[in-house]
Motif scaffolding. Sequence first.
Motif, PDB file in Angstrom:
ATOM      1  N   GLY A  85      -2.357   0.963  -4.669  1.00 26.27           N
ATOM      2  CA  GLY A  85      -2.510  -0.265  -3.898  1.00 26.27           C
ATOM      3  C   GLY A  85      -2.210  -1.458  -4.783  1.00 26.27           C
ATOM      4  O   GLY A  85      -2.799  -1.598  -5.855  1.00 26.27           O
TER       5      GLY A  85
ATOM      6  N   GLY B  12       3.431  10.662   3.816  1.00 29.37           N
ATOM      7  CA  GLY B  12       2.636   9.486   3.497  1.00 29.37           C
ATOM      8  C   GLY B  12       3.237   8.218   4.085  1.00 29.37           C
ATOM      9  O   GLY B  12       4.209   8.262   4.855  1.00 29.37           O
TER      10      GLY B  12
ATOM     11  N   ARG C 185       1.968  13.086  -3.853  1.00 32.97           N
ATOM     12  CA  ARG C 185       0.785  12.379  -3.336  1.00 32.97           C
ATOM     13  C   ARG C 185       0.435  11.133  -4.167  1.00 32.97           C
ATOM     14  O   ARG C 185      -0.638  11.043  -4.770  1.00 32.97           O
TER      15      ARG C 185
ATOM     16  N   ASP D  66       0.487   4.995   0.145  1.00 31.89           N
ATOM     17  CA  ASP D  66      -0.614   5.853   0.559  1.00 31.89           C
ATOM     18  C   ASP D  66      -0.162   7.304   0.695  1.00 31.89           C
ATOM     19  O   ASP D  66       0.576   7.656   1.623  1.00 31.89           O
ATOM     20  N   ASN D  67      -0.595   8.143  -0.278  1.00 35.82           N
ATOM     21  CA  ASN D  67      -0.380   9.588  -0.204  1.00 35.82           C
ATOM     22  C   ASN D  67       1.106   9.934  -0.041  1.00 35.82           C
ATOM     23  O   ASN D  67       1.482  10.830   0.717  1.00 35.82           O
TER      24      ASN D  67
ATOM     25  N   ASP E  68       0.842  -1.197   0.000  1.00 35.45           N
ATOM     26  CA  ASP E  68       0.000   0.000   0.000  1.00 35.45           C
ATOM     27  C   ASP E  68       0.875   1.245   0.000  1.00 35.45           C
ATOM     28  O   ASP E  68       1.609   1.500   0.958  1.00 35.45           O
TER      29      ASP E  68
ATOM     30  N   ASP F  77      -0.751   7.505  -4.743  1.00 36.12           N
ATOM     31  CA  ASP F  77      -1.635   6.522  -4.112  1.00 36.12           C
ATOM     32  C   ASP F  77      -1.754   5.317  -5.029  1.00 36.12           C
ATOM     33  O   ASP F  77      -2.392   5.405  -6.080  1.00 36.12           O
TER      34      ASP F  77
ATOM     35  N   THR G 207       4.811  11.309  -0.714  1.00 39.36           N
ATOM     36  CA  THR G 207       5.518  12.414  -1.367  1.00 39.36           C
ATOM     37  C   THR G 207       7.016  12.266  -1.114  1.00 39.36           C
ATOM     38  O   THR G 207       7.447  11.610  -0.165  1.00 39.36           O
TER      39      THR G 207
END
Length: 372
Positions: A25, A58, A21, A7-8, A5, A23, A10
């Motif tokens: 999965g 993130g 950012r 996730d967000n 994962d 994202d 940077t």
Amino acid sequence: MPFLDIDNVTKSYGNVEVLHRVDIGVEEGEFLVLVGPSGCGKSTLLNMIAGLENITGGTISIKDRVVNDVHPSKRNIAMVFQSYALYPNMTVGQNITFGMEMHGIPKPEREQKLAEVAKLLQIEQLLARKPGQLSGGQRQRVAMGRALVRDPDVFLFDEPLSNLDAKLRVDMRTEIKKLHQRLKSTIVYVTHDQIEALTLSTRIAVMNKGYVQQLGTPKEVYDTPANMFVASFMGSPSMNLLPATLREANGGLAAELTGAEGQQIMLNLSQNGPNLRSYLGKPVILGIRPEAITDADGVDRNAKNTQALRNMVHVTEPAGSDTFVETSLSGKACIARMRADVDVHAGQPFDFVVNMDKAVVFDPETEDRIVD
């Protein structure tokens, strides 16, 4: 939660943010390819998953465990580099088992794993050789073998085929795909080669300037690109992007273009939704893949919306199994992909057939695809 994962996430160097950012999965057993031009951030993202680069913001999680501050050696990942990174003074067998030896794995277990991986990669006869005695393709197999014996949660490949010649690159691409099908392993693979991305992946993340432009299956990315960058980057030759004006026609919508000799051309669209209708009378960009422009005998028989288009041929390029034909529409070069034996000649008009089921439309200002 996905197996891997992102996730967000940077990444910044000083005041300069190079990844924005992100994202993504990745499910267990997926083959995700990060593709994009040089400097788009794909290798930086791979190095962050590996722990070779710090994360500015993130989280990255593997099997529900956040690994932001976990040392690379504790992440249970295996990485295959572009440069192979083999020890020249060790044999192939020693190169493959060296990591296991450093982790204190008993010799019988190391030898068993070595035998399994060597058989899988068909390099049993190379185990006593030194890297200097191997071809580029053989060295790449050894580098892959060193990763495979680790039995990691995630395999990371950083442009592993870029040092190989064209034929060997195609052969190794097939081997990597077969390997993934056998092992069902989770792979994140970086390349700038869009053909590699399309042929290897179960999903593709197309990146540019630190942003993920589109995340989807190869078919989604190829057939319905999210924007003009994805349309032009994915596919060889790339999608034709033609200036047009949206008009009402026969109760539906049509793209108005200009032919090679200044004639008006109307191509009826298969789409007729409210978002697209809001562009009536306005400039748009019509996107059509080269294979959707062909001759009457080569057209897709399942297509519901095919239209004739008579236009002047500028150049023909025989390419073995295909012939690429260049014409022009709205002042832009337009490439058609046809059968090898098509009777078409430069400097003469030709009756093209366009499969408008495959056409997509973009906003010329935002460059995003207009979706209904």
